[in-house]
Structure formats: structure tokens, C-alpha cells
Design an enzyme around this catalytic site. Sequence first.
Site, short mmCIF file in Angstrom:
data_model
loop_
_atom_site.label_atom_id
_atom_site.label_comp_id
_atom_site.label_asym_id
_atom_site.label_seq_id
_atom_site.Cartn_x
_atom_site.Cartn_y
_atom_site.Cartn_z
N SER A 77 47.00 -27.24 19.67
CA SER A 77 45.66 -27.73 20.05
C SER A 77 45.77 -29.02 20.87
O SER A 77 44.98 -29.25 21.79
CB SER A 77 44.77 -27.92 18.83
OG SER A 77 45.22 -28.99 18.03
N ASN A 78 46.75 -29.85 20.55
CA ASN A 78 46.94 -31.06 21.37
C ASN A 78 47.46 -30.69 22.76
O ASN A 78 47.05 -31.29 23.75
CB ASN A 78 47.91 -32.03 20.69
CG ASN A 78 47.20 -32.88 19.66
OD1 ASN A 78 46.45 -33.78 20.02
ND2 ASN A 78 47.40 -32.58 18.40
N LEU A 93 58.00 -30.92 15.77
CA LEU A 93 58.48 -31.26 14.43
C LEU A 93 59.97 -31.53 14.33
O LEU A 93 60.46 -31.84 13.25
CB LEU A 93 58.08 -30.15 13.45
CG LEU A 93 56.57 -29.98 13.28
CD1 LEU A 93 56.27 -28.85 12.29
CD2 LEU A 93 55.91 -31.27 12.82
N ILE A 106 64.23 -35.82 17.80
CA ILE A 106 64.65 -35.84 19.21
C ILE A 106 66.04 -36.45 19.29
O ILE A 106 66.25 -37.59 18.87
CB ILE A 106 63.67 -36.69 20.06
CG1 ILE A 106 62.25 -36.13 19.97
CG2 ILE A 106 64.12 -36.78 21.50
CD1 ILE A 106 62.05 -34.83 20.69
N HIS A 136 51.02 -39.41 16.27
CA HIS A 136 51.23 -39.22 14.83
C HIS A 136 49.86 -39.28 14.14
O HIS A 136 49.05 -40.16 14.45
CB HIS A 136 52.15 -40.33 14.28
CG HIS A 136 52.45 -40.14 12.84
ND1 HIS A 136 53.43 -39.26 12.39
CD2 HIS A 136 51.89 -40.67 11.73
CE1 HIS A 136 53.45 -39.28 11.07
NE2 HIS A 136 52.54 -40.13 10.65
N ASP A 176 58.99 -42.11 14.19
CA ASP A 176 57.71 -42.82 14.12
C ASP A 176 57.84 -44.35 14.16
O ASP A 176 57.00 -45.06 13.61
CB ASP A 176 56.95 -42.45 12.82
CG ASP A 176 56.68 -40.95 12.73
OD1 ASP A 176 56.60 -40.30 13.79
OD2 ASP A 176 56.54 -40.46 11.61
N GLU A 219 42.76 -37.09 18.04
CA GLU A 219 43.94 -36.80 18.89
C GLU A 219 43.51 -36.17 20.21
O GLU A 219 43.96 -36.58 21.28
CB GLU A 219 44.91 -35.87 18.15
CG GLU A 219 45.59 -36.53 16.98
CD GLU A 219 46.57 -35.62 16.27
OE1 GLU A 219 47.60 -36.12 15.81
OE2 GLU A 219 46.31 -34.40 16.18
C1 GRF Z 1 48.88 -32.93 15.05
O1 GRF Z 1 48.02 -33.42 14.07
C2 GRF Z 1 49.96 -33.93 15.37
O2 GRF Z 1 49.59 -35.25 15.23
C3 GRF Z 1 50.98 -33.63 14.33
O3 GRF Z 1 50.95 -32.23 14.21
C4 GRF Z 1 49.67 -31.74 14.56
C5 GRF Z 1 49.86 -30.69 15.61
O4 GRF Z 1 48.72 -29.95 15.84
N1 GRF Z 1 52.24 -34.24 14.65
P1 GRF Z 1 48.60 -29.00 17.11
O5 GRF Z 1 49.80 -28.07 17.13
O6 GRF Z 1 48.52 -29.85 18.33
O7 GRF Z 1 47.33 -28.23 16.88
#
Ligand code: GRF
Length: 197
Positions: A17-18, A90, A93, A109, A150, A179
Amino acid sequence: MSVVPTRIAILASGSGSNAEAILRHFEGSETVDVAFVGCNRQESQAGIYERTRQMGVETTRFNKAELLDGGLLQALQSKGIDWVVLAGFLMHIPEGLVRAYRGRMLNVHPSLLPKFGGKGMYGMHVHRAVLDANATESGITVHWVTEAYDEGAVVFQAACAVEPNDTPESLAERVKELEHMYYPRAIAACIAEHVTS
Ligand code: GRF
């Protein structure tokens, strides 16, 4: 005069989604081109493939070995990628990638770092920990990526309330809204600052 766009890569592991918010933000941009979307999980485990396909964008799968042995870095460099943005990515890196994109790699984050960050603090674990701690607010942190989880310098934070009847899921949803709203803008601002400095 024509502008040479900054080419960015999005790396993700989940629903994307991001990634979608970033792609939408830079759609039609003359200054930023999302030139690569990559995911370390297979298609059956990550919604990002279908999500980006619906936007006419291909997500490329890479595996852990390629991340660790420099294969991904080579692929990014051969595509002329200038910046890397992590969007729910996840995996740790590796140093080589951090070094290659130092000062040009951002992460978001889902908490107000340094609270609820570090190893093991990802996805719902973060929101559960916020609720377990009876925190009254949470939010997002956009930060530079360094070798440690982080811990890179903070670029931007936005907060939201934790409601008394929140579940990890409802809190996650509120945080994701932040986000989607702010991460693309923070990316744009960092690139603009870098380009003009
Ligand atoms: C987000 O909340 C991001 O901050 C975290 O994992 C989530 C990923 O969501 N690290 P998406 O895959 O972008 O929907």
C-alpha cells in the site's frame, strides 16, 4: 530546459500500500521517476504484485541470495537507480547496499522512533507493543537507512492518537493513513533538497 528525473527504486515485502501511494504521488512527475519496484517474497505471499499490476507497473521478485551477494545492487545500478526507498521491506539491508546508497536511502517505520523500533519491531508487532505499553500516541518515522535497524537520522515524524478501544489492526490502519499521506512527500522533499544542495 529539461530536467533529468531522479530514478528511484521501491523495495517492499508485503501488501504494497505504501508502494502504491509512492507510485501515485510521482505519477506524471517530471523530477522523480519510479523506475523499479522490487519484492523479496513470492507472488503468493505478497499483495504488491497484483496491486502494482493494476496500476500497469511490474514488481520484480528478487531472492535473499541476490540481496546478500550484491546481485540486487548490480541490478539497481544497471537500471541507473539514484535513490532507494523501503516501503514495508522486512529484510535487513546488507552493508554494501547501504554504502552504495548512503544519504539516498529512506525507510518508513510505523512508530515514533526511537520508541518501538529495532529488531523484531515490524508490522503488527509494533502496534501490539504500543498497545501493551498503554501509549497514548503513535505515528510514523521516516529515516535514513544505516547499517543498524531503525537507527538512521530522522527525517520526518507525524503522530496520531491511540484510542482506548484500539486493536493492533485499527491502530495499524490509522498509522498507514499517515504513511500514505506523508511518506511520498518526505521522499520528494529529501530528493529536492539533495538535488538543489
Ligand atoms: C507499513 O506499515 C510499514 O511502515 C511497515 O510495514 C507496513 C507495510 O505496509 N514497515 P504496506 O506493504 O506498504 O501495505
